[in-house]
Design a protein around this motif. Structure first.
Motif, PDB file in Angstrom:
ATOM      1  N   ALA B 199       0.846  -1.196   0.000  1.00 39.16           N
ATOM      2  CA  ALA B 199       0.000   0.000   0.000  1.00 39.16           C
ATOM      3  C   ALA B 199       0.882   1.246   0.000  1.00 39.16           C
ATOM      4  O   ALA B 199       0.646   2.191  -0.757  1.00 39.16           O
ATOM      5  N   ALA B 200       1.915   1.226   0.838  1.00 35.37           N
ATOM      6  CA  ALA B 200       2.823   2.370   0.893  1.00 35.37           C
ATOM      7  C   ALA B 200       3.497   2.587  -0.463  1.00 35.37           C
ATOM      8  O   ALA B 200       3.600   3.713  -0.947  1.00 35.37           O
ATOM      9  N   PHE B 201       3.938   1.496  -1.079  1.00 37.38           N
ATOM     10  CA  PHE B 201       4.561   1.602  -2.411  1.00 37.38           C
ATOM     11  C   PHE B 201       3.584   2.222  -3.406  1.00 37.38           C
ATOM     12  O   PHE B 201       3.924   3.148  -4.142  1.00 37.38           O
ATOM     13  N   LEU B 203       1.192   4.093  -2.961  1.00 39.72           N
ATOM     14  CA  LEU B 203       0.871   5.497  -2.687  1.00 39.72           C
ATOM     15  C   LEU B 203       2.049   6.410  -3.000  1.00 39.72           C
ATOM     16  O   LEU B 203       1.974   7.614  -2.795  1.00 39.72           O
TER      17      LEU B 203
END
Lengths: 355, 297
Positions: B199-201, B203
């Motif tokens: 998810a961080a990637f 985003l």
């Protein structure tokens, strides 16, 4: 928003072909659903679009730009995960702001946009909460808000509703669909739930064993399935195995002679939708069965009463069994096990697959 | 007995039975800890307040803080405390640095050899400290395997001084403590949903940012537990500094032992033991507070 093109995408793990040569074009603002049983390669395809998996071959174009070799953090793709994957240590507002901070947007603007997006998913005022203080449905909306906040070129949904209970799922389907239309989001969703797929999609892609089986609208898939797999996976079909002896004549394994449309000579399968087959106690002139191209006698073998609908399993020959679905109407036909019946259907109701 | 009493009787009895069971389950461990840990500590503390007559090598009953004063006013002893803290901090930092990547890979691997990896990590603990240290004495000595090989290959002229230096002690304690750090971190990282990283990637966070903003804070409980465990073990290391550090290298645990056995100075030994314990506890708590405040931000 932008168009998305997937060209000849392949993913191999050793000898295993997870995805075999998939090509799709998703128009700007279109809602495309990848539908298929588990292990059919739909999630792998989505993850290659997101950039989490490097394709063995093929290209992914986002807005005309080749992003195949870009890592996920350099693609502008918003993703909603099956588990939501919210950052548990950050508040709802911080979760939504994360992608904006990565884009070096000024603080003041971030605050404003976070509020806008939270209002969009009807979570205004929830910004200060932690994910664990929210219900499953609310968490799902935060995940959606977080993906929308970055104004993605494409929205990717990986089984986004599978962790919600059945009732909530129906509501959220409509909500996501309306939001998607309103914002004109190019969207790709992966699901194994055909009802979900049929409700939400502009266009559906049915996949199995790493291959695209058919692309089309709900009506295309249901009325004109391209092959036996699609006929069985989208909606329900009864399959009668047999052979086409001369064009237009189908002989089942049990020896029944049936009329059908077209088809190559040789081994084939006749597919019938249960609700397109008529059933009655006897075939009377002027009755529901009169004038149908195929009329057969059989015996009711099994009845399942589903409330508004009744499924009737009819034995036509020792090798052939047919499922007929009728509406449960006042004064309608009420079959009983062991009862002799007549069934019939027009030529157009049957479809022959030779694959 | 009335009918009512009969009817309510079993309920009361069952509760009492449960209470008894709980007591029975808790008692052995409680008694063991009380007898084998708290009581000796209490005695030790009392001893540390006694006087010691050096000429007669005899303990005299008293209530004095002379032993504590002696420790903190003599640079010889404070230097040993300093060395111990320094070594423990360095070891802990090294273990965290070396352990995190290893723990991450082990937590995230899909390999069917994962269990083998875990066993390999724990394997060093199957060898006792003394045995391991003895083995290193063989390898790292001036005429040991390591130096003779390098010399034989012509890579170095003079043997590298590893044995009986701080280096040897550092390497030694790191090797002992690393498995504890790795296993603690691994179990915590395993509990972090992999999708959160993705998810961080997605985003827009590159790997380092993802690590700093997502993985590190989420792994914080494991990092705290691992560093505390590692720090306490390093502060109290005995066999490794004793065997690999040689006679000139001093740390606290061997010093305590020395006071008790060589000098027979129980009051001073007791005082050092308490100082070691207090410093360890104090630094651990302080680090905990700082970390938690950072994490709460």
């Amino acid at each position: 928003m932008a168009r998305l093109d997937i060209q000849n995408l392949v993913k191999r793990y050793g000898d295993f072909h997870a995805v075999k040569d998939v090509s799709l074009s998703i128009a700007d603002g279109e809602f495309l659903v990848l539908l298929g049983p588990s292990g059919c390669g739909k999630t792998t395809t989505l993850r290659m679009v997101a950039g989490f998996i490097e394709p063995t071959a093929g290209r992914v174009l986002l807005g005309g730009q080749d992003v195949t070799l870009l890592p996920p953090w350099k693609r502008n793709a918003g993703m909603v995960f099956q588990s939501y994957a919210l950052f548990p240590h950050l508040t709802v507002a911080q979760n939504v702001a994360f992608g904006l901070e990565m884009r070096k947007i000024p603080r003041a603007d971030i605050g404003k946009r976070v509020e806008e997006v939270l209002a969009l998913v009807r979570l205004a005022g929830y910004g200060g909460r932690l994910p664990r203080q929210l219900s499953g449905g609310q968490q799902q909306r935060v995940a959606l808000a977080r993906a929308l906040a970055i104004r993605p070129d494409v929205l990717l949904l990986d089984e986004p509703l599978s962790n919600l209970d059945a009732k909530l799922r129906q509501e959220v389907r409509v909500e996501i669909r309306e939001l998607q239309r309103q914002l004109g989001l190019t969207t790709v969703m992966v699901t194994h739930d055909q009802e979900e797929a049929l409700t939400m999609a502009d266009r559906l892609v049915v996949m199995s064993e790493g291959e695209v089986r058919q692309v089309g609208s709900q009506r295309d898939l249901y009325e004109r399935p391209a092959n036996r797999f699609v006929a069985g996976f989208v909606g329900r079909s009864t399959f009668l195995d047999g052979t086409i002896e001369t064009p237009g004549h189908f002989r089942t394994g049990g020896g029944l002679e049936l009329k059908c449309t077209g088809g190559k000579m040789g081994a084939a399968v006749l597919s019938l939708r249960p609700e397109r087959v008529e059933i009655g106690p006897v075939s009377l002139p002027g009755g529901p069965l009169s004038g149908l191209d195929n009329q057969l006698q059989g015996t009711v073998e099994f009845v399942s009463y589903l409330g508004s609908l009744i499924d009737i399993h009819v034995r036509l020959s020792p090798a052939d069994r047919l499922v007929v679905q009728i509406a449960n109407r006042e004064g309608g036909f009420s079959p009983e096990v062991g009862q002799p019946v007549h069934v019939g259907w027009p030529l157009s109701a049957g479809q022959v697959f030779t694959d | 007995m009335s009918a009512t009493a009969v009817a309510t009787g079993p309920v009361v009895e069952k509760r009492r039975g449960e209470g008894l069971t709980a007591t029975a389950l808790l008692a052995p461990a409680t008694i063991f800890v009380a007898l084998c840990l708290l009581a000796p500590l209490a005695f030790l503390f009392r001893y540390s307040l006694n006087d010691f007559v050096a000429t007669k090598k005899m303990m005299v009953e008293a209530v004095t803080i002379a032993n504590y004063v002696k420790f903190f006013t003599d640079p010889y002893y404070t230097a040993i405390l300093g060395t111990t803290v320094r070594i423990a901090v360095m070891v802990t930092a090294a273990c965290l640095l070396l352990g995190f990547p290893l723990a991450y890979v082990m937590a995230r691997t899909q390999s069917r050899f994962k269990n083998v990896l875990i066993i390999l990590t724990v394997l060093p603990l199957f060898v006792g400290n003394a045995v391991r240290s003895a083995g290193w004495m063989v390898i790292f000595g001036n005429k040991g395997f390591f130096n003779s090989s390098l010399q034989g290959l012509g890579l170095i002229e003079k043997p590298l001084e590893i044995m009986y230096t701080e280096k040897a002690v550092l390497i030694g304690i790191i090797a002992v403590n690393l498995p504890f750090m790795v296993l603690t971190l691994q179990s915590v990282i395993e509990s972090i949903d992999r999708a959160v990283e993705e998810a961080a990637f997605s985003l827009g966070a590159p790997p380092l940012t993802m690590f700093r903003r997502v993985l590190w804070p989420l792994a914080m409980p494991g990092i705290l537990a691992g560093t505390i465990l590692c720090f306490i073990l390093a502060m109290n290391a005995y066999a490794t500094p004793f065997l690999l550090g040689g006679p000139l290298f001093k740390m606290m645990a061997p010093l305590v032992y020395n006071q008790f056995t060589q000098q027979a100075n129980w009051p001073f030994g007791g005082a050092i033991a308490f100082i070691l314990m207090t410093v360890t506890l104090g630094l651990t708590l302080a680090a905990n507070l700082i970390f938690q405040r950072k994490a709460a931000r």
